[in-house]
Scaffold this motif. Sequence first.
Motif, PDB file in Angstrom:
ATOM      1  N   SER A 133     -75.609  51.747   0.347  1.00 28.38           N
ATOM      2  CA  SER A 133     -74.323  52.035  -0.251  1.00 28.38           C
ATOM      3  C   SER A 133     -73.649  50.677  -0.441  1.00 28.38           C
ATOM      4  O   SER A 133     -74.278  49.642  -0.292  1.00 28.38           O
ATOM      5  N   SER A 134     -72.379  50.655  -0.781  1.00 25.66           N
ATOM      6  CA  SER A 134     -71.717  49.367  -0.959  1.00 25.66           C
ATOM      7  C   SER A 134     -70.209  49.520  -0.833  1.00 25.66           C
ATOM      8  O   SER A 134     -69.654  50.580  -1.131  1.00 25.66           O
ATOM      9  N   ILE A 135     -69.560  48.466  -0.376  1.00 26.51           N
ATOM     10  CA  ILE A 135     -68.107  48.375  -0.366  1.00 26.51           C
ATOM     11  C   ILE A 135     -67.743  46.937  -0.706  1.00 26.51           C
ATOM     12  O   ILE A 135     -68.577  46.031  -0.647  1.00 26.51           O
ATOM     13  N   VAL A 136     -66.481  46.739  -1.083  1.00 24.76           N
ATOM     14  CA  VAL A 136     -65.945  45.403  -1.305  1.00 24.76           C
ATOM     15  C   VAL A 136     -64.753  45.238  -0.373  1.00 24.76           C
ATOM     16  O   VAL A 136     -63.811  46.041  -0.408  1.00 24.76           O
ATOM     17  N   VAL A 137     -64.802  44.223   0.488  1.00 26.54           N
ATOM     18  CA  VAL A 137     -63.711  43.923   1.411  1.00 26.54           C
ATOM     19  C   VAL A 137     -62.794  42.919   0.713  1.00 26.54           C
ATOM     20  O   VAL A 137     -63.212  41.809   0.376  1.00 26.54           O
ATOM     21  N   LYS A 138     -61.547  43.318   0.480  1.00 20.04           N
ATOM     22  CA  LYS A 138     -60.595  42.469  -0.221  1.00 20.04           C
ATOM     23  C   LYS A 138     -59.630  41.831   0.775  1.00 20.04           C
ATOM     24  O   LYS A 138     -59.067  42.511   1.625  1.00 20.04           O
ATOM     25  N   THR A 139     -59.453  40.538   0.657  1.00 16.70           N
ATOM     26  CA  THR A 139     -58.493  39.796   1.476  1.00 16.70           C
ATOM     27  C   THR A 139     -57.685  38.886   0.552  1.00 16.70           C
ATOM     28  O   THR A 139     -57.974  38.781  -0.648  1.00 16.70           O
ATOM     29  N   ALA A 140     -56.690  38.202   1.121  1.00 15.08           N
ATOM     30  CA  ALA A 140     -55.910  37.263   0.323  1.00 15.08           C
ATOM     31  C   ALA A 140     -56.774  36.144  -0.235  1.00 15.08           C
ATOM     32  O   ALA A 140     -56.458  35.537  -1.263  1.00 15.08           O
TER      33      ALA A 140
ATOM     34  N   THR B 257     -62.719  39.680   9.191  1.00 12.61           N
ATOM     35  CA  THR B 257     -61.585  39.051   8.533  1.00 12.61           C
ATOM     36  C   THR B 257     -60.566  38.621   9.587  1.00 12.61           C
ATOM     37  O   THR B 257     -60.403  39.276  10.614  1.00 12.61           O
ATOM     38  N   ASP B 258     -59.898  37.523   9.298  1.00 12.82           N
ATOM     39  CA  ASP B 258     -58.909  36.975  10.240  1.00 12.82           C
ATOM     40  C   ASP B 258     -57.853  36.234   9.436  1.00 12.82           C
ATOM     41  O   ASP B 258     -58.181  35.298   8.693  1.00 12.82           O
ATOM     42  N   GLY B 259     -56.609  36.682   9.556  1.00 20.05           N
ATOM     43  CA  GLY B 259     -55.516  36.002   8.862  1.00 20.05           C
ATOM     44  C   GLY B 259     -55.652  36.004   7.358  1.00 20.05           C
ATOM     45  O   GLY B 259     -55.256  35.032   6.687  1.00 20.05           O
ATOM     46  N   GLY B 260     -56.196  37.063   6.796  1.00 19.61           N
ATOM     47  CA  GLY B 260     -56.327  37.156   5.349  1.00 19.61           C
ATOM     48  C   GLY B 260     -57.535  36.442   4.785  1.00 19.61           C
ATOM     49  O   GLY B 260     -57.669  36.337   3.556  1.00 19.61           O
ATOM     50  N   LYS B 261     -58.432  35.964   5.633  1.00 20.55           N
ATOM     51  CA  LYS B 261     -59.637  35.280   5.171  1.00 20.55           C
ATOM     52  C   LYS B 261     -60.872  35.967   5.746  1.00 20.55           C
ATOM     53  O   LYS B 261     -60.857  36.419   6.894  1.00 20.55           O
ATOM     54  N   ALA B 262     -61.919  36.023   4.939  1.00 18.64           N
ATOM     55  CA  ALA B 262     -63.163  36.639   5.377  1.00 18.64           C
ATOM     56  C   ALA B 262     -64.119  35.574   5.870  1.00 18.64           C
ATOM     57  O   ALA B 262     -64.226  34.492   5.280  1.00 18.64           O
ATOM     58  N   GLY B 263     -64.797  35.875   6.974  1.00 20.63           N
ATOM     59  CA  GLY B 263     -65.785  34.952   7.505  1.00 20.63           C
ATOM     60  C   GLY B 263     -67.117  35.108   6.804  1.00 20.63           C
ATOM     61  O   GLY B 263     -67.231  35.726   5.739  1.00 20.63           O
TER      62      GLY B 263
END
Length: 208
Positions: free
Chosen positions: A47-54, A69-75
Amino acid sequence: MNKHSGGARPGKSFGAWVGLAGLVLLTACAGPKERFVLLPQPDGSSSSIVVKTAGGETPLTTPYASVETDGGKAGKTLTLNEAQVQARYAPVMDNLPLRPRTYVLLFELGRDRLTPASRKFLDQAIDEFKQFPAGEFIVIGHADNIGNDAFNDTLSVRRARLVERELIRAKVNLISIEVIGKGSREPRVPAKKGVPEPANRYVEIKLR
């Protein structure tokens, strides 16, 4: 098809989950960090998802792909395995809602009798149903395009009723069961009228 995403690192919040096109929506109190783990569909396919951050978008497209994710950023995106997910997120996995499932049973030509292979498959499915909490069942009968519509409509209902009786006889846990006959209107395989097509003589069991 059903797509699920879920997961949280112990001691951190269970992240917010956005569900589209059949994804399940799971939410919890957001904290400074969130972890997303993509689970495979019930049949094991992707399956698939998209993780959206700032900071942008991070797609997860393979089973057990994970990102924090941490503080609006994805690792960095990581790929876990099933054993790691089960061990790390057991409390979450145990409380996920039952994933919808679909089972297909085939029938003999012009009859409400299961093929031998589908008879065996139904017995296996019933054993599986008994492991689940009580569910809602929809049983949908179908026929191939031989004979007139009235005959096929009646035959499709007879096939669905047979499966309903088998579920009740086996004392499967039910919240509800709905029986529907579709006649020859929803073939699995295109076929000309009057041409036998075994794949279109079927019953779907939808469990949710």
